[in-house]
Design a protein around this motif. Structure first.
Motif, PDB file in Angstrom:
ATOM      1  N   GLN A 137      -6.106   7.525   6.405  1.00 47.59           N
ATOM      2  CA  GLN A 137      -7.213   8.132   5.664  1.00 47.59           C
ATOM      3  C   GLN A 137      -8.227   8.733   6.624  1.00 47.59           C
ATOM      4  O   GLN A 137      -8.480   8.207   7.710  1.00 47.59           O
ATOM      5  CB  GLN A 137      -7.903   7.082   4.794  1.00 47.59           C
ATOM      6  N   SER A 142     -12.554   6.476   3.713  1.00 48.07           N
ATOM      7  CA  SER A 142     -12.168   5.457   2.734  1.00 48.07           C
ATOM      8  C   SER A 142     -12.884   5.621   1.399  1.00 48.07           C
ATOM      9  O   SER A 142     -12.621   4.898   0.456  1.00 48.07           O
ATOM     10  CB  SER A 142     -12.457   4.059   3.304  1.00 48.07           C
ATOM     11  N   ILE A 166      -8.180   5.976   9.927  1.00 44.03           N
ATOM     12  CA  ILE A 166      -8.317   4.756   9.133  1.00 44.03           C
ATOM     13  C   ILE A 166      -6.959   4.302   8.609  1.00 44.03           C
ATOM     14  O   ILE A 166      -6.220   5.082   8.002  1.00 44.03           O
ATOM     15  CB  ILE A 166      -9.261   4.976   7.941  1.00 44.03           C
ATOM     16  N   ASP A 167      -6.607   3.054   8.864  1.00 49.48           N
ATOM     17  CA  ASP A 167      -5.424   2.435   8.274  1.00 49.48           C
ATOM     18  C   ASP A 167      -5.875   1.701   7.016  1.00 49.48           C
ATOM     19  O   ASP A 167      -6.642   0.731   7.103  1.00 49.48           O
ATOM     20  CB  ASP A 167      -4.795   1.461   9.259  1.00 49.48           C
ATOM     21  N   PRO A 168      -5.413   2.167   5.821  1.00 44.48           N
ATOM     22  CA  PRO A 168      -5.911   1.563   4.567  1.00 44.48           C
ATOM     23  C   PRO A 168      -5.478   0.117   4.396  1.00 44.48           C
ATOM     24  O   PRO A 168      -6.011  -0.610   3.550  1.00 44.48           O
ATOM     25  CB  PRO A 168      -5.336   2.466   3.488  1.00 44.48           C
ATOM     26  N   GLY A 169      -4.523  -0.302   5.224  1.00 41.02           N
ATOM     27  CA  GLY A 169      -4.126  -1.721   5.178  1.00 41.02           C
ATOM     28  C   GLY A 169      -3.319  -2.086   3.940  1.00 41.02           C
ATOM     29  O   GLY A 169      -2.561  -1.247   3.426  1.00 41.02           O
ATOM     30  N   PRO A 170      -3.510  -3.255   3.409  1.00 45.23           N
ATOM     31  CA  PRO A 170      -4.589  -4.182   3.812  1.00 45.23           C
ATOM     32  C   PRO A 170      -4.229  -4.970   5.080  1.00 45.23           C
ATOM     33  O   PRO A 170      -3.055  -5.198   5.323  1.00 45.23           O
ATOM     34  CB  PRO A 170      -4.716  -5.096   2.600  1.00 45.23           C
ATOM     35  N   SER A 192      -7.936  -2.988   5.747  1.00 46.03           N
ATOM     36  CA  SER A 192      -8.307  -1.665   6.229  1.00 46.03           C
ATOM     37  C   SER A 192      -8.975  -1.779   7.590  1.00 46.03           C
ATOM     38  O   SER A 192      -9.799  -2.666   7.817  1.00 46.03           O
ATOM     39  CB  SER A 192      -9.270  -1.005   5.231  1.00 46.03           C
ATOM     40  N   THR A 193      -8.564  -0.871   8.519  1.00 45.95           N
ATOM     41  CA  THR A 193      -9.179  -0.836   9.855  1.00 45.95           C
ATOM     42  C   THR A 193      -9.562   0.600  10.188  1.00 45.95           C
ATOM     43  O   THR A 193      -8.775   1.532   9.960  1.00 45.95           O
ATOM     44  CB  THR A 193      -8.223  -1.359  10.937  1.00 45.95           C
TER      45      THR A 193
END
Length: 478
Positions: free
Chosen positions: A323, A326, A364-368, A370-371
């Protein structure tokens, strides 16, 4: 009187024989450094001696005999063919290797690590605009490196194609020359040593261009076969070969790829498989095997294209799965690279950066969970990741490139080793041929002295016989 006239006639014949023999020695000495020339030996035929029949003996000149050793000639030609192939490979691979640097200072070996480093810097500060711009710049460098490397291979391929055409032309020219020399031999009462030298010089030059065999007719002409099968020269007729592109089957794995180069005989039959030696074979190997292994042909995609596609797809997959924001609402990431997928053989050459801007790079890594820097970190780790999804051919992307570049280097190393070995083998074969067929100035000097002494002795005999004849005539009452 009859015996005197017989002895005088025999001495005259012998004088003529030694004159012809001296001409043979002179011709040998004059052609000592002529390519293809073989030493000649004068042939003397003894004449009958019968004093009562007026036959005074002596010798007559019956021509010359070539000391050419055909097995040694063929051995040299075989070594020449191997050397010609190695020379062509070394030349082509040397030019290509400069585009596959493994030192990390230029090309892909520098651009790939710099690309991953730029994402590592971005992962440290995802909101840094300078770091984002550095990612765009590094991405453009990678795309440019893929393009330039693929273009270098394509240029090498085109150069090889032109060289094949040029070599085929040289082969046909030599074949035409040999056929003309054959005609001269066929029109000559006996094989001419100088024409024979020209024929064998052309055969040696031909052996550097392609593998061939030949047979010698009693009249001194030769018949030449390419690969021991396809007629190239038969008597006064030369059969031209040609080079062109192989036909492409509609069911080929990559029908849009560049087809291989083939060699055809005068009837249009494909004889490429018969070309196993000479520079033509070396250039064909480079053009039809080395190049396709890198940028593909009708049968394969090529390792460089596979790397470019695997690298671009993996990076794009990570970015589009991440992303930009977010949200709410969340903004999905965009692809960084693009390429033409219509022809897999052009992926590396068409790889480029999309119209993405620095602020559109998804970090952004939406995860879960999220990082904020998760995607940037995953891309930076592609340089060392052991996950199958992050590799190609079981290697990291830099590792795969290293293997490709090392493969080119290994081919060059092998060809260089063969070139060195064959240069030595050719030198040995030339030395052996020179020993059995070449002109030895020392030997010629000995023969020259012997023939001169024999000529002088026979001349004295003629003088004595002439005086005896005159004396005898003067004793006859008038």
């Amino acid at each position: 009187m009859a015996s005197l006239f017989g002895a005088l006639d025999a001495s005259a014949n012998t004088l003529n024989a030694y004159t012809q023999a001296l001409n043979v020695v002179q011709n040998d000495v004059g052609n000592a450094s002529t390519q293809g020339y073989a030493a000649q030996s004068a042939i003397f035929t003894p004449l009958p001696f019968d004093n009562f029949a007026g036959q005074g003996g002596g010798v007559t000149y019956s021509g010359s005999q070539s000391l050419r050793n055909e097995p040694s000639e063929r051995n040299l030609q075989a070594q020449n063919s191997e050397l010609g192939s190695a020379n062509a490979l070394v030349t082509s691979l040397s030019n290509l290797q400069t585009s596959f640097d493994v030192t990390g200072s230029t090309g892909l070996s520098a651009a790939l690590p710099a690309f991953f480093t730029s994402f590592a810097a971005l992962s440290q500060n995802p909101s840094d605009e300078v770091a984002r711009q550095q990612v765009i710049s590094a991405s453009q460098d990678v795309a440019s490196a893929f393009q330039s490397t693929a273009q270098a291979v394509s240029d090498a391929s085109n150069s090889a194609t032109q060289q094949i055409q040029s070599t085929v032309s040289d082969i046909n020219n030599l074949a035409s020359q040999i056929s003309q020399l054959n005609q001269q031999q066929m029109n000559s009462p006996s094989p001419d040593p100088n024409t024979d030298a020209s024929i064998h010089a052309d055969l040696q030059n031909l052996s550097l261009l392609t593998n061939m065999t030949y047979s010698v007719a009693p009249n001194g002409s030769v018949n030449v076969l390419i690969g021991g099968q396809t007629p190239l020269v038969s008597g006064a007729t030369a059969y031209a070969i040609s080079a062109g592109s192989a036909p492409v089957s509609a069911t080929a794995p990559q029908p849009g790829g560049v087809p291989s180069e083939i060699i055809q005989d005068s009837n249009g039959t494909d004889i490429t498989s018969q070309i196993t030696g000479g520079s033509l074979a070396g250039t064909l190997q480079f053009r039809n095997q080395t190049v396709p292994g890198l940028i593909g042909d009708t049968q394969q995609t090529g390792s460089l294209n596979q790397l470019a596609q695997g690298f671009a797809d993996r990076v794009n997959t990570l970015l589009t799965g991440g992303q930009i924001s977010s949200g709410p609402p969340a903004v999905a990431g965009q692809a960084l690279f693009q390429y033409s997928s219509q022809n897999p053989g052009t992926i590396a050459q068409t790889l480029s950066v999309t119209g993405i801007t620095g602020d559109q790079i998804a970090t952004i890594d939406p995860g879960p969970p999220s990082t904020a820097n998760g995607i940037a970190e995953q891309i930076s780790n592609l340089s060392t990741s052991s996950a199958p999804s992050d590799q190609i051919n079981g290697l990291t992307f830099p590792g795969d490139y290293g293997q490709i570049a090392a493969g080119v280097g290994q081919q060059l190393s092998n060809a260089t080793t063969t070139q060195t070995q064959q240069s030595q083998a050719v030198a040995q074969a030339q030395n052996m041929l020179s020993q059995v067929s070449g002109v030895s100035l020392d030997t010629e000097a000995v023969q020259l002295t012997d023939f001169q002494n024999a000529y002088e002795a026979t001349s004295k005999m003629v003088t004595i016989l002439n005086d005896l004849t005159e004396t005898t005539i003067n004793l006859i009452p008038s």
